[in-house]
Design a protein around this motif. Structure first.
Motif, short mmCIF file in Angstrom:
data_model
loop_
_atom_site.label_atom_id
_atom_site.label_comp_id
_atom_site.label_asym_id
_atom_site.label_seq_id
_atom_site.Cartn_x
_atom_site.Cartn_y
_atom_site.Cartn_z
N ASP A 1 30.33 -10.18 -18.31
CA ASP A 1 28.97 -10.84 -17.91
C ASP A 1 28.98 -11.83 -17.00
N LEU A 2 29.55 -12.75 -15.96
CA LEU A 2 29.29 -13.11 -15.08
C LEU A 2 31.14 -13.23 -14.09
N ALA B 1 20.54 -6.74 -4.67
CA ALA B 1 18.76 -6.44 -5.46
C ALA B 1 18.76 -5.28 -7.04
N ALA B 2 19.99 -4.95 -7.35
CA ALA B 2 19.89 -4.08 -8.07
C ALA B 2 20.73 -4.34 -9.44
N PRO B 3 20.01 -4.68 -10.57
CA PRO B 3 20.58 -5.48 -11.92
C PRO B 3 21.21 -4.65 -12.55
N THR B 4 21.15 -2.88 -11.96
CA THR B 4 22.61 -2.38 -13.26
C THR B 4 23.18 -1.60 -12.36
N THR C 1 23.61 0.74 -17.25
CA THR C 1 24.03 -1.06 -18.16
C THR C 1 23.85 -1.91 -17.41
N ARG C 2 23.24 -2.98 -17.83
CA ARG C 2 22.54 -4.28 -16.77
C ARG C 2 24.58 -5.02 -16.15
N ARG C 3 24.65 -5.23 -15.21
CA ARG C 3 25.91 -5.06 -14.88
C ARG C 3 26.18 -7.61 -14.70
N ALA C 4 26.68 -7.90 -13.84
CA ALA C 4 27.38 -8.86 -14.06
C ALA C 4 26.40 -9.88 -13.15
N LEU C 5 25.92 -11.18 -14.28
CA LEU C 5 25.14 -12.02 -12.93
C LEU C 5 26.69 -12.54 -11.99
#
Lengths: 276, 224, 233
Positions: C123-124, C20-23, C28-32
């Motif tokens: 990134d992933l 649920a948390a994208p950071t 910074t934005r975490r990996a997908l």
């Protein structure tokens, strides 16, 4: 099921049948680096013999002068290796815990104190818990930061073809004020769960070899499976054990075996495989 | 006093990673030491009165307000093999995640910050119990029960043991659990004044030995 | 309420422990995170391996495997040398793979976070489930999107049967289409059934082990990643 007493007998209420004895050993180095023994004070069942010639290491053998501990006895050994001293303690024979006349429990307290740069080897023969005996044992070790310890502890539950007595034992090792190891064992009639596949799996001899020293601070943290526990000779019936690092500069071998002889084989394997 | 929180904390579905740990049962099954309900019960009784008692004491002492970091050290001193220390810390980290979501508390935050790789699970559980308004006795119960329910559940999967038999084993351990939780809670209550010597330190040599054997298996179903 | 507001200040929200948390903690934005599930033997690990080969030169990648026999999938990926060892983590599931990806995701979250800490920024992250049944799906607390992999050898009635994996996965892969003639499977019928079950959700018919077989899957992953990096945090 018999209910085990959950507390050890008080040291103050000396049983009428019991013996109270404390042996004291103090090791100190002199100006020439020879470890002297200004205190070598056997008492009651403990007769102490100095072995060998004076040198950097003092060797003392404990000779059992009478059967002990019996139920109701309050026995203690205090051994100190002061800074720089080297003290090596062995025993001439196994210690046999026996029932007393009154059914009281016995206590046996070992206190080892090791100063900076000192080394103490505590290598007694096995403690054998005869049928009907009831012993509360403590072993408390205090080490200065650069002290070294080699400690072997072996417990045998019952003499040959005999049921075991009851044994409560606690080993506490404190190094530089921090508890490095704290372990209790409780075996015998009335102790819940002791004779199960999680604890002993039918084995009747239990042992430990503990080695503490600053050289283990950076030792490779490797685990070694011993005896029948090793994958290449998997055998759950014989002696088996594990040699593993503690959280601190120490390694501990823990072993179980059907009897004292096979237990010693596993602990000797541990001794040959100490890191460093 | 908030007893319903105990049901949340002690629920086998509480998402704190316990389902992947067998508490030594996988190794005991492989060694032929657990083969049926009776041998499962013996194993659980032995584990309960050794590792379970130690864990319950640590949890109760933490719930009683003992210093979690000192109790984490006390847990290390009572866990002589690395495989079990690693498992306890992994489970502690997972318990921390679930506990902070369920019962946010500054004490949990502080322990998480001090032990980012995980504190010993009973310590985290004790602190979670405290955050949930539970008592040291509640914490001891939760830990002690989990200590035997974990192996029982694992053996249902490993041996295809009849789940009714496994549940009956747990029911037969209820008296032991009651006594043990009370003893652990009593020790925990004395901890803040008397220190770690008052806490149980019962050891189980075979659990220690087989935990390291299990950790060396190339292939296994359970993490411990 | 006033009290709630005060509590919020004392205990900041703890939603940061799941997908649920994208950071990341540092903002910074975490990996997908993409989950791959599906029945045993349909080609999940082969899809992961092919995706890694297709994407590893353009993205920073890592993989978490969940298998009943924990190390097998990880070791397959290592043997195939699709990623360096430190980018692959195995999670034990206690003989219950669906529990580890849905009901109690804590071990998988830990593995995902450890990968970000140890080899990140990433990134992933691909989270591969152990083979399970048609009901196994990933928790939204663990992954941002999920791929369900079935194969034609499992029978052409699987899309018709549905189940949460087939109906709700963000991408359905029908793998091993090259086998269709040998197992008497009607691919067009499968496609109609999948469309009926899934509406507008995409379906890929492919053989991931063939040359270019994973291309449509990789393209879908790139689209998800583009959405992920451009959407507001």
């Amino acid at each position: 099921m018999i209910t085990a007493p959950t507390t050890r007998p008080s040291g103050d209420t000396l049983s009428a049948a019991g013996l109270r004895a404390t042996a004291r050993i103090l090791a100190r180095t002199d100006a020439q680096g020879v470890t002297r023994l200004p205190v070598l004070d056997g008492s009651g069942p403990f007769a102490l013999r100095r072995l060998g010639f004076p040198g950097p290491q003092a060797r003392v053998c404990m000779v059992g002068a009478m059967s002990a501990p019996l139920g109701g006895d309050r026995l203690a050994i205090e051994a100190t290796a002061e800074a720089g001293a080297q003290l090596h303690l062995t025993a001439a024979a196994a210690t046999v815990a026996l029932p007393g006349r009154t059914g009281d429990a016995a206590t046996y307290d070992v206190r080892l104190t090791i100063g900076d740069g000192a080394r103490l080897d505590w290598l007694p023969e096995p403690l054998i818990c005869a049928e009907g005996s009831d012993l509360w044992m403590t072993t408390t070790v205090e080490l200065a930061p650069t002290a070294r310890l080699v400690l072997r502890e072996e417990q045998v539950l019952g003499r040959t073809d005999e049921r075991t007595g009851r044994l409560h034992s606690r080993l506490t090792v404190i190094r530089d004020g921090r508890t490095l190891l704290d372990q209790e064992t409780a075996y015998g009639p009335g102790v819940p769960g002791w004779d199960t596949s999680a604890v002993l799996g039918g084995h009747r001899a239990i042992g430990q070899l503990l080695v503490v020293g600053p050289e283990y601070e950076d030792a490779e943290q490797r685990v070694r499976l011993l005896g029948g526990a090793a994958p290449e000779r998997l055998d759950t019936g014989g002696g088996q054990g594990v040699l593993a690092p503690l959280t601190g500069p120490a390694v501990l071998a823990t072993a179980v075996a059907p009897d004292a002889l096979r237990l010693r084989t596993v602990l000797d394997e541990a001794a040959r495989n100490l890191p460093g | 006093m908030n007893r319903a929180a105990l049901m949340v904390l002690a629920d086998g579905r509480f998402p704190a990673g316990g389902h992947a740990h067998s508490g030594g049962a996988e190794a005991a099954v492989a060694a032929g030491r657990i083969t049926d309900a009776a041998s499962l019960e013996a194993f659980c009784r032995g584990r309960l009165h050794t590792a379970g008692l130690v864990a319950a004491g640590l949890a109760a002492a933490t719930a009683a307000g003992g210093d979690p970091l000192a109790l984490d050290d006390a847990a290390d001193a009572r866990t002589p093999v690395p495989a079990l220390r690693t498992a306890a810390r992994r489970l502690g980290r997972q318990m921390m995640r679930a506990a902070r979501a369920a019962w946010p508390s500054a004490e949990l935050d502080a322990l998480a910050a001090a032990r980012p790789r995980g504190a010993h699970q009973p310590v985290v559980l004790g602190l979670a119990a405290r955050a949930a308004g539970l008592t040291p006795l509640d914490a001891a119960y939760a830990v002690a029960y989990e200590n035997v329910s974990g192996p029982a559940t694992a053996v249902v999967r490993l041996l295809s043991l009849d789940p009714f038999d496994a549940t009956a084993v747990l029911a037969r351990l209820a008296d032991d659990l009651d006594r043990l939780a009370a003893d652990a809670a009593a020790a925990g209550a004395r901890y803040p004044a008397e220190g770690p010597r008052i806490l149980p330190a019962a050891s189980a040599p075979l659990l220690d030995i087989t935990a390291e054997q299990h950790a060396a298996w190339p292939v296994r179903l359970f993490a411990s | 309420m006033h009290l709630d507001h005060e509590l919020d200040e004392i205990f900041p929200h703890r939603h940061t422990y799941s997908a649920a948390a994208p950071t990341r903690p540092d903002g910074t934005r975490r990996a997908l995170r993409i989950g791959l599930g599906g029945p045993v033997g349909t080609g999940k690990t082969a899809t992961v391996a092919a995706l890694c080969r297709a994407l590893r030169d353009e993205l920073s990648l890592a993989v978490v495997t969940n298998d009943i026999y924990t190390r097998e999938d990880a070791e397959f990926l290592l043997r195939e040398a699709v990623l360096p060892g430190e980018r692959i983590k195995a999670v034990e599931t206690g003989a219950c793979p669906h529990t580890a990806i849905r009901d109690d995701i804590s071990a998988n979250l830990e593995a995902v976070e450890d990968l970000e800490d140890e080899v990140g920024p990433l990134d992933l992250i691909l989270v591969e489930s152990g083979g399970d049944n048609l009901t196994a799906t990933f928790s939204k607390g663990l992954v941002d999107a999920q791929i369900f992999v079935i194969d034609v050898a499992g029978g052409d009635d699987i899309p018709r049967k549905g189940g949460p994996g087939v109906t709700t996965a963000d991408l359905l892969i029908v793998n091993k289409t090259d086998l269709a003639p040998y197992v008497g499977v009607d691919l067009e019928g499968m496609a109609r059934d999948a469309k009926a079950q899934r509406g507008e959700l995409p379906v890929v018919f492919t053989n991931v082990k063939s040359e270019g077989g994973v291309t449509p899957v990789a393209a879908w992953v790139r689209d998800r990643l583009a959405d992920w990096t451009t959407s507001a945090a």
